[in-house]
Scaffold this active site. Structure first.
Site, PDB file in Angstrom:
ATOM      1  N   SER A   1       0.345 -69.209  -9.236  1.00 57.66           N
ATOM      2  CA  SER A   1       0.423 -67.766  -9.066  1.00 57.66           C
ATOM      3  C   SER A   1       0.533 -66.987 -10.371  1.00 57.66           C
ATOM      4  CB  SER A   1       1.629 -67.440  -8.192  1.00 57.66           C
ATOM      5  OG  SER A   1       2.825 -67.788  -8.863  1.00 57.66           O
TER       6      SER A   1
ATOM      7  N   LYS B   1       5.529 -61.728 -16.280  1.00 57.87           N
ATOM      8  CA  LYS B   1       5.045 -61.841 -14.897  1.00 57.87           C
ATOM      9  C   LYS B   1       5.755 -60.802 -14.046  1.00 57.87           C
ATOM     10  CE  LYS B   1       4.270 -65.376 -11.306  1.00 57.87           C
ATOM     11  NZ  LYS B   1       4.553 -66.757 -10.867  1.00 57.87           N
TER      12      LYS B   1
ATOM     13  N   SER C   1       2.856 -73.162 -10.297  1.00 62.21           N
ATOM     14  CA  SER C   1       2.374 -71.816 -10.633  1.00 62.21           C
ATOM     15  C   SER C   1       2.372 -71.470 -12.116  1.00 62.21           C
ATOM     16  CB  SER C   1       3.201 -70.769  -9.888  1.00 62.21           C
ATOM     17  OG  SER C   1       2.793 -70.720  -8.550  1.00 62.21           O
TER      18      SER C   1
END
Ligand SMILES: [Mg+2]
Ligand SMILES: [Zn+2]
EC number: 6.3.5.7
Lengths: 495, 484, 95
Positions: free
Chosen positions: A159, A78, A183
């Protein structure tokens, strides 16, 4: 095929020399080249030469018999984890060209375990969002499609939407995520993969760009529960550079998967049967309960009375912390600067243009709830309610070993849906936020498809630092559900 | 000691409280492992934590906590076993995080007090409200470039103690005495070097004025005053300004001001468009700081003797007068020097030599006690020579000057110069006989009643013996012979 | 209470986010809606409940006072948008 393997399978294949790490890496780079333009799951792809060099090093270790637990396994990271010498953006314009001179603890551990990073995955800007539509580098497309509505672009959740899409579509065998209010778990559910948010303090936050410090936790996003255990083992552990990181030993998480769950007590919180919960989600939940009962678990009704206040509490505390955490993005020491005649001018222009709308709004909301005259009514109140939410969990765990709930109130929705009203969007996190507030571990496991062919996930929540039981129950659920679907957009779909 | 301002409308008294920022002595910073050394190359003593890079996190330095606790103990203050760090949020170019980590609601040290002594010998208690730990900011340089300011983060993150007094101070002189006493305590404790020139101690001065018996009026805060003299001047100037405003029917605005030493006046800081709103909240990167009573007790047991206690002990153990004892304990190094000299010897004699001849010699040679040309041991040995009658007081002066010049030991000097005191009564008697023979007229005058001439004979005999005769023996023998 | 434009402007100033008036009004409406939604917390009785700071799982660890970091001027300055020699540079600040 190589891009459809689990971490465990790939590890075995590499060890048995069925294929090389170089072949495995190359297959993923090819898949990325083919599908990423459409999915936009990666913001940055690591240059092929670097990826292959890492893969060759892994092959050498296999040859030498010194392979480590994640040796040669292609992993997506990420783009919230700082990676030394590799651009790290947090999906924000303000960090568009930021190259950290340091490696986050979690990614350093993954590298030490032999992982081969293939790229930095897309996310909601600064991890603020539940649909991966706030990235300054464009939205991520969910690789799944609704049956009969193939042209409708669905969100991957957020997210960690880029990580979820990449793992689902075969652009990485696994990926790191971070979870502040859901997330990891919600995008995992939306993309039909496994996502684990460990206990707060299990993984170091050092070098991970902060959204809300008291909530942020890194975790694995994988295809199976066992993979989640394997990868968490590599990610977790004490770090003297993070004052909130636990120094408890890291158990052999992967071994918890497959353990009998007979006699475990599984709590079903009454308050999660929220009005308006879709009948399909409800039915899937009932199915999950039945599976665990069959596996020998005892099902117990429990109450978490402050559940309904979780969201409002979260949307006070997280913005408050973010308003302060994001003050360092001021255009002076790093990041993009917009020039102006005065220092305040630089700040105001840099931050107005560097942050997207959602981030700006959360900063402003956080500034408001901390400001003189409002602190007690909002921030302090929310902190007290947070105590009550945590107490709910502690009390529930006196009666049961884990809780079983849906992960999200719906399957993946379309880009543009639910977006007019921020509160409507926030409701996506309704089932994931309470565990974040309490700091307890929670796992999302894909268990089935809805009528339109979209994956649905169930969530298992456990006691503080008891990821092992969570993984055991997750493994039982996974085995019972036998989820073996792949999305339309997939590296091996022959597109 | 009252400091009152006579105005048109009556008499005003001043009310002053001080917030002192004292840099904690430590090797590394409060929350990072970067060095605290003064004067490094710009931005070299900076870690990525100090520069607030994305994802960087604070980890607290145990020694800084210990230093804060030692200081709290030295101020007779309450030590809070549970304290907490908060973020104070504001934007400035010298503040990389966009917030300062400080202790707002729950400081590590609570109420305490300091006793100050004024010129007239009076003492007063000044209350301490609290002491908390916080990070220092970086430094801005404004004079290097016409259009830009430069940022150096070497100071960023260095540990500070903010020590807040009660508004108990009523005169500029008291403020000066308070700061000197505080600095003295910090130096004794070794928790801050008190060096105001290098900015390791600086004061925010809160000033208001009122008429006798009134409640407090609006106060102004004068920021970052960096010498004791300027603090005293700033208080005078600010109090006068406020009295004038009130007396002209105006209203003093609560604001932050700066002291301009060249003009001797305070002026408002460039007014901010919006009022400060620091949005303090608990730092989520740090858990509550919990310390053990046993650990505090251990630190307490190891505290050095502080100036007040030392002064009392010098009075009691060595018979040093109150005033002199104060002079001796002003600097720990002086007190230590004195004690080495005085231990097991005549304390009164020791204090005379230290505050008299030694201080004069240091002054004359521009030296400090740390590099004194005469060591405490040597001075002590010299006092031993006086005590055992090897030399007399007068010769001692000569020996001492030689010690200052050559650094040699007193015995060596006595031997080298043959300064050993004459105690041989035969030698003294013959010297007296010679003098009496030489001054037969004076002997006659003395015997006819001019007693005052006795001193003259003593002087002559001492001169004859080159000052080395034992004065008591000379007196005794002279009396016998003259009165015979 | 409802959020007014002046407060919104003050908040934006505190956060150093420069917004034009039209944008401020949009923000005001968005925030006002969310603030209204927060009012549900007023029904929760928190009498005697301590605020939760972090997740309160561990005690604060303290590190030893040793120099282990710094001396990395190049790294510290590596991403600076504007620098001059060993310094970061900003528009002239008047104090
Ligand atoms: Mg102050
Ligand atoms: Zn301060």
């Amino acid at each position: 095929m190589l891009t459809g393997l689990t971490l465990t399978q790939a590890r075995e294949g590499l060890a048995a020399r069925k294929f090389s790490a170089r072949e495995l890496a190359k297959a993923h780079l090819d898949a990325i080249a083919r599908l990423n333009p459409k999915l936009n799951a990666y913001i940055t792809v690591i240059p092929e030469a670097d990826v292959l060099a890492a893969a060759d090093a892994a092959d050498a270790r296999y040859a030498a018999g010194t392979a480590r637990p994640m040796e040669g396994l292609p992993v997506g990271v990420k783009d919230l984890f700082c990676t030394k010498g590799v651009k790290t953006t947090a999906a924000s314009k303000i960090l568009a060209n930021f190259v950290p001179p340091y490696e986050s603890t979690v990614t350093a551990r993954l590298l030490d375990a032999g992982s081969v990073f293939v790229g930095k995955t897309n996310l909601d800007e600064f991890a603020m969002g539940s649909a991966n539509i706030t990235s300054a580098f464009g939205s991520v497309l969910n690789p799944w499609q609704r049956k009969g509505e193939e042209t409708v672009a669905l969100v991957p959740g957020g997210s960690s939407g880029g990580s979820a899409a990449a793992v689902a579509a075969g652009l990485a065998l696994a990926a790191t995520g971070t979870d502040t209010g859901g997330s990891i778990r919600q995008p995992a559910a939306f993309c039909g993969i496994v996502g684990l948010k460990p206990t707060y303090g299990r993984c170091s936050r050092w070098g991970t760009i902060a959204y809300a410090s008291s909530l942020d936790q890194a975790g694995p996003m994988t295809r199976t529960v066992a993979d989640a255990g394997l990868m968490l083992e590599a990610m977790a552990g004490f770090d003297e550079k993070d004052s909130t990181c636990s120094n408890r030993p890291v158990p052999a998480f992967a071994q918890a998967v497959g353990k009998s769950v007979k006699g475990l007590r599984v709590g079903i919180p009454a308050e999660y049967r929220a009005p308006g919960l879709s009948p399909e989600i409800s039915a899937m939940w009932e199915q999950g309960i039945a599976w665990l009962r069959e596996a020998g678990c005892e099902i117990v009704d429990v109450s978490l009375p402050h559940t309904k206040y979780g969201l409002a509490t979260y949307y006070i505390i997280a913005p408050a912390e973010c308003s302060s955490n994001l003050a360092r993005y001021d255009g002076i020491r790093f990041g993009e600067r917009k020039d102006a005649a005065t220092l305040d001018g630089v700040y105001e222009l840099t931050r107005a243009e560097g942050f997207g709308e959602e981030v700006r709004n959360r900063i402003l909301m956080g500034t408001y709830v901390l400001s003189a005259g409002y602190y007690d009514a909002y921030y302090l109140k929310a902190q007290k309610v947070r105590t009550l939410i945590k107490r709910d969990f502690v009390q529930a765990f006196e009666q049961v070993d884990v809780l079983l709930t849906p992960t999200a109130p719906s399957a993946a929705f379309a880009q543009g849906e639910n977006m007019a009203d921020p509160v409507q969007m926030y409701l996506n996190d309704i089932f994931t936020v309470p565990a974040s507030m309490a700091g307890v571990p929670a796992l999302s496991v894909p268990v089935g498809l809805d009528a339109k062919g979209l994956p649905l996930g169930l969530q298992i929540i456990g006691r503080h630092f008891d990821e092992e039981t969570v993984l055991s129950v997750g493994g039982a659920l996974e085995a019972a559900a036998g989820f073996a679907h792949t999305p339309t957009l997939h590296a091996e779909a022959g597109a | 000691m009252s400091y009152l301002i006579e105005g048109k409308t009556g008499t005003w008294e001043i009310v002053v409280g001080l917030e002192v920022h004292a840099q904690i002595i430590s090797q590394s910073k409060l929350f990072s492992g970067a060095s605290t050394k003064f004067g490094g190359e710009p931005n070299s003593q900076v870690s990525l934590v100090d520069a607030a890079f994305p994802g960087m996190l604070p980890v607290i330095n145990r020694e800084c906590v210990a230093q804060a606790v030692r200081t709290g103990l030295g101020l007779n203050a309450r030590i809070n076993l549970q304290s907490r760090f908060d973020r104070k949020n504001y934007f400035y170019a010298d503040l990389p995080q966009g917030y300062q980590i400080s202790q707002f609601e729950h400081p590590i040290v609570g109420e305490g007090s300091i006793e100050i002594e004024l010129a007239n010998g009076e003492t007063r208690q000044i209350g301490i409200t609290r002491l908390h730990m916080e990070q220092d900011a970086g430094k801005l340089l404004h004079d290097q470039d016409p259009t830009r300011s430069f940022v150096d983060l070497n100071r960023s993150g260095v540990a500070l103690m903010e020590i807040v007094s009660e508004p108990d101070i009523r005169a500029p002189e008291e403020a000066g005495a308070y700061l000197r006493k505080l600095r003295q305590i910090l130096r004794y404790l070794g928790t801050c070097d008190g060096n105001m020139d290098e900015g390791s101690m600086r004061a925010d001065v809160n000033v208001s004025v009122r008429k006798a018996g009134e409640p407090f009026r609006t106060r102004c805060e004068i920021k970052n005053v960096n010498s004791i003299r300027f603090v005293m001047q700033a208080i005078e100037a600010e109090a006068a300004r406020q009295v004038e405003i009130w007396e002209n029917g105006g209203e003093v605005d609560q604001e932050t001001r700066l002291f301009d030493p060249s003009r001797g006046e305070t002026r408002t800081m460039r007014s901010k468009e919006d009022a400060h709103d620091y949005r303090y909240f608990p730092d989520p990167d740090l858990l509550p700081l919990v310390i053990e009573q046993a650990w505090v007790d251990g630190l307490k047991a190891e505290l050095p003797e502080l100036p007040d206690a030392k002064r009392a002990r010098f009075q009691a153990d060595y018979g040093v007068p109150f005033y002199d004892a104060g002079v001796l304990v002003a600097e720990q190094s002086v007190a230590d020097f004195f004690e080495t000299v005085a231990k097991g010897r005549d304390g009164k004699l020791a204090v005379t030599w230290v505050t008299g001849d030694l201080f004069a010699a240091l002054n004359r040679t521009s030296r400090t006690i740390e590099n004194s040309p005469v060591s405490a041991d040597s001075l002590g040995k010299m006092l031993d020579l006086i005590a055992d009658g090897t030399i007399n007081g007068k010769i001692a002066k000569e020996v001492f000057e030689d010690m200052v010049e050559t650094g040699e030991s007193p015995d060596a000097i006595v031997e080298k110069k043959g300064l050993r005191q004459v105690t041989d009564t035969g030698v003294i008697d013959s010297a007296i006989d010679a003098i009496m023979a030489k001054h037969a007229d004076k002997v006659a005058e003395y015997r006819s009643g001019k007693d005052k001439l006795f001193g003259f004979f003593v002087g002559q005999v001492m001169k004859e013996t080159k000052g080395k005769a034992n004065p008591a023996l000379v007196n005794e023998a002279l009396k016998g012979k003259l009165d015979a | 209470m409802s959020l007014d434009l002046a407060t919104t402007r003050r908040i934006a100033k505190l956060a150093r986010i420069g917004l034009a008036d039209a944008e401020l009004e949009t923000v005001r409406q968005k925030l006002d809606g969310i603030l209204g939604w927060f009012n549900q917390l007023s029904e929760v009785d928190v009498e005697g409940v301590p605020p939760m700071v972090g997740t309160e799982m561990e005690a604060l660890r303290q590190r030893e006072d040793v120099v282990t970091d710094g001396n990395c001027q190049a790294a510290v300055l590596s991403n600076a948008p504007e620098k001059s020699g060993p310094f970061y540079a900003v528009p002239k600040v008047v104090e």
